[in-house]
Enzyme design. Sequence first.
Site, PDB file in Angstrom:
ATOM      1  N   ASP A  96       2.105  -4.848  -4.679  1.00 21.36           N
ATOM      2  CA  ASP A  96       1.830  -3.471  -4.284  1.00 21.36           C
ATOM      3  C   ASP A  96       2.857  -2.568  -4.962  1.00 21.36           C
ATOM      4  OD1 ASP A  96       0.869  -1.337  -2.650  1.00 21.36           O
ATOM      5  OD2 ASP A  96       0.547  -2.768  -1.018  1.00 21.36           O
ATOM      6  N   ASP A 192      -0.846   1.931  -4.899  1.00 20.41           N
ATOM      7  CA  ASP A 192      -0.918   2.656  -3.635  1.00 20.41           C
ATOM      8  C   ASP A 192      -1.301   4.131  -3.855  1.00 20.41           C
ATOM      9  OD1 ASP A 192      -0.262   2.586  -0.743  1.00 20.41           O
ATOM     10  OD2 ASP A 192       1.252   4.063  -1.293  1.00 20.41           O
ATOM     11  N   GLU A 246      -5.892   1.995  -4.862  1.00 19.83           N
ATOM     12  CA  GLU A 246      -6.197   2.472  -3.519  1.00 19.83           C
ATOM     13  C   GLU A 246      -6.458   3.957  -3.609  1.00 19.83           C
ATOM     14  OE1 GLU A 246      -4.580   2.869   1.024  1.00 19.83           O
ATOM     15  OE2 GLU A 246      -3.429   3.564  -0.677  1.00 19.83           O
ATOM     16  N   HIS A 307      -3.588  -3.916   6.376  1.00 25.55           N
ATOM     17  CA  HIS A 307      -2.448  -3.526   7.203  1.00 25.55           C
ATOM     18  C   HIS A 307      -2.592  -2.096   7.718  1.00 25.55           C
ATOM     19  CE1 HIS A 307      -1.720  -1.882   3.300  1.00 25.55           C
ATOM     20  NE2 HIS A 307      -0.771  -1.117   3.781  1.00 25.55           N
ATOM     21  N   ASP A 308      -3.627  -1.388   7.274  1.00 25.07           N
ATOM     22  CA  ASP A 308      -3.804   0.013   7.675  1.00 25.07           C
ATOM     23  C   ASP A 308      -4.885   0.219   8.729  1.00 25.07           C
ATOM     24  OD1 ASP A 308      -1.845   1.087   6.051  1.00 25.07           O
ATOM     25  OD2 ASP A 308      -3.199   1.372   4.356  1.00 25.07           O
TER      26      ASP A 308
HETATM   27  O1  TEU Z   1      -2.191   4.039   2.487  1.00 19.00           O
HETATM   28  C1  TEU Z   1      -2.740   5.271   2.124  1.00 19.00           C
HETATM   29  C2  TEU Z   1      -3.696   5.833   3.080  1.00 19.00           C
HETATM   30  O2  TEU Z   1      -3.864   7.002   3.118  1.00 19.00           O
HETATM   31  C3  TEU Z   1      -4.415   4.910   3.981  1.00 19.00           C
HETATM   32  O3  TEU Z   1      -3.821   5.051   5.203  1.00 19.00           O
HETATM   33  C4  TEU Z   1      -5.894   5.175   3.995  1.00 19.00           C
HETATM   34  O4  TEU Z   1      -6.200   6.511   4.060  1.00 19.00           O
HETATM   35  C5  TEU Z   1      -6.552   4.535   5.160  1.00 19.00           C
HETATM   36  O5  TEU Z   1      -6.232   3.196   5.208  1.00 19.00           O
HETATM   37  C6  TEU Z   1      -8.065   4.677   5.068  1.00 19.00           C
HETATM   38  O6  TEU Z   1      -8.628   4.213   6.232  1.00 19.00           O
HETATM   39  C7  TEU Z   1      -1.180   3.502   1.714  1.00 19.00           C
HETATM   40  C8  TEU Z   1      -0.640   2.268   2.393  1.00 19.00           C
HETATM   41  O7  TEU Z   1      -1.658   1.298   2.474  1.00 19.00           O
HETATM   42  C9  TEU Z   1      -0.094   2.665   3.726  1.00 19.00           C
HETATM   43  O8  TEU Z   1       0.338   1.559   4.462  1.00 19.00           O
HETATM   44  C10 TEU Z   1       1.042   3.640   3.497  1.00 19.00           C
HETATM   45  O9  TEU Z   1       1.472   4.156   4.717  1.00 19.00           O
HETATM   46  C11 TEU Z   1       0.623   4.806   2.598  1.00 19.00           C
HETATM   47  O10 TEU Z   1      -0.125   4.398   1.471  1.00 19.00           O
HETATM   48  C12 TEU Z   1       1.828   5.553   2.080  1.00 19.00           C
HETATM   49  O11 TEU Z   1       2.450   4.860   1.058  1.00 19.00           O
END
Ligand code: TEU
Length: 510
Positions: A96, A192, A246, A307-308
């Site tokens: 990542d 990311d 992403e 993880h989100d």
């Molecule tokens: O996530 C970016 C993000 O905006 C996600 O939360 C996304 O919108 C969501 O999952 C959609 O349902 C990334 C990482 O995965 C996250 O853990 C971090 O907090 C974020 O970037 C900041 O770096």
Amino acid sequence: MEFWRGSVFYEIYMKSFQDSNGDGLGDFKGLTSRLDYLADLGIDGIWLTPFYPSQQVDNGYDVSDYCEINPDYGNMTDFREFMKAADARGIKVIIDLVLNHSSTEHAWFKESRMNKTNPKRDYYIWREKPNNWESFFGGSAWELDELTGEYYYHSFAKEQADLNWANQAVQAEMEQVLAFWLNEGVAGFRLDVINNLTLVLEFPDNPVVEGEMEHVYDRNQRGLEQALEHIATFCRKEREVFLVGEISSDKLPEIAKYSSKKMLDVTFNFNFGSVEQIDAKSVFTSLNEMETELQEGQWPTLFFGSHDMSRYTTRLADGNLIKTKLLAFLMLTAKGVPFIYYGEEMGMPDLTFSSVEEMRDIQGTAAYYQALQRGKAETQALESAIEKTRDKARGPMVFPDGKPFTSGEPWIKTASLQEKEALSMWHFYKELLTFRKEQDFKDKEYTSLKLDGEILSYQRGKILFLLHFGEGEVVYPFRGQGRLVFGEADMLETGIKIGAHAGIALRVED
Ligand code: TEU
């Protein structure tokens, strides 16, 4: 064929996978000791969440040194041993990389904030006045820095300052970071929030509709394609490198723009990840959309969890492992690149919480304190924290050889998740992954994609998949010649009898 097209990836959340030294945090040594487990499970690649030095304001997505290992997880030697051991088992590793922002503890930011003429000033985005842009975790995306009396931009937490990608020097620094890890043998990168990289540099206010900000000027801006082409060309100078983007969107046309031979290989499709309900019809609609919106060669990603977000057995199947298995079957047999989230193969459900002290994730804690600030009662603030916290999906991994089943670890949501069920889930994933390896459908397009009542069917190569989303038994009127190669069903004169929430595969003859 590119290696990733037929591969199954497995996302590992560093903190919670395997601890080796008893400090309660996962680490590289622990991870290496579990590679046999992963090889035996049958995955092809690992996606590691950030493992760099970090203040852990946002679980490592606030990087303070891009070319080092967080001491909590080990050191460079441990990393190299892990890479070697993964390679020996034929497992590719993608890492990542957070190119959009760094921690405010990064040396670049520390210099940048010193004074307005510092050579690193333009590594970040400084303004005399903020506009109305909001940060992802709530509140203004601009933070006043007393030292120079200017505001810096942070699309996430205030400890995550956005890098100024319009600055060539930043691009050059990041090329060195990419080169560093490529040299360490990584197979690719998960990039990311890569669609935040470019901004409208006049910084117009975003429109606000019914209290909700529309991110018109701070995401998916002009110049993003060029930036991605630049990154991709740099990475692929010497070998194939898998690039996953992403792009925080569940709209296929929006994310598809950035996947091509010259840019990202795939962009995460948040469709299945963000839905709250699922049935045969909605899956059929989604798979069809993937067919119509993606051009030849563009390959969708398939995942229900990360993880989100809430774990899919809780979110989509009420903890019912039979339903969960059907979704796993879909993820591992439909066209696309599957990403298993660690613990899914054990049927791990969401963690539950009874106070904000049990939470670590900023998304939950920020929601809590913001609710209190708005004058909400404690119980309401807690409710919103529980809804928002991503900790629910970040619990310690439980392996089939683990002890937690007897000690009632906190991740066991209800007593109904028994060892027997978890093990049956694990066997199911293993069988499915073995089946996937043995059959030759992985790189095949659909030759049919249909919905008959509660039965979704698709054919890839010689394999016909039938997925029954309904209750009770049904008879699918199949008249051709076919041999059952996965799952359980009765082959009758009149068709195939399939049970509730079952997925089966047939090898059909021409
Ligand atoms: O996530 C970016 C993000 O905006 C996600 O939360 C996304 O919108 C969501 O999952 C959609 O349902 C990334 C990482 O995965 C996250 O853990 C971090 O907090 C974020 O970037 C900041 O770096």
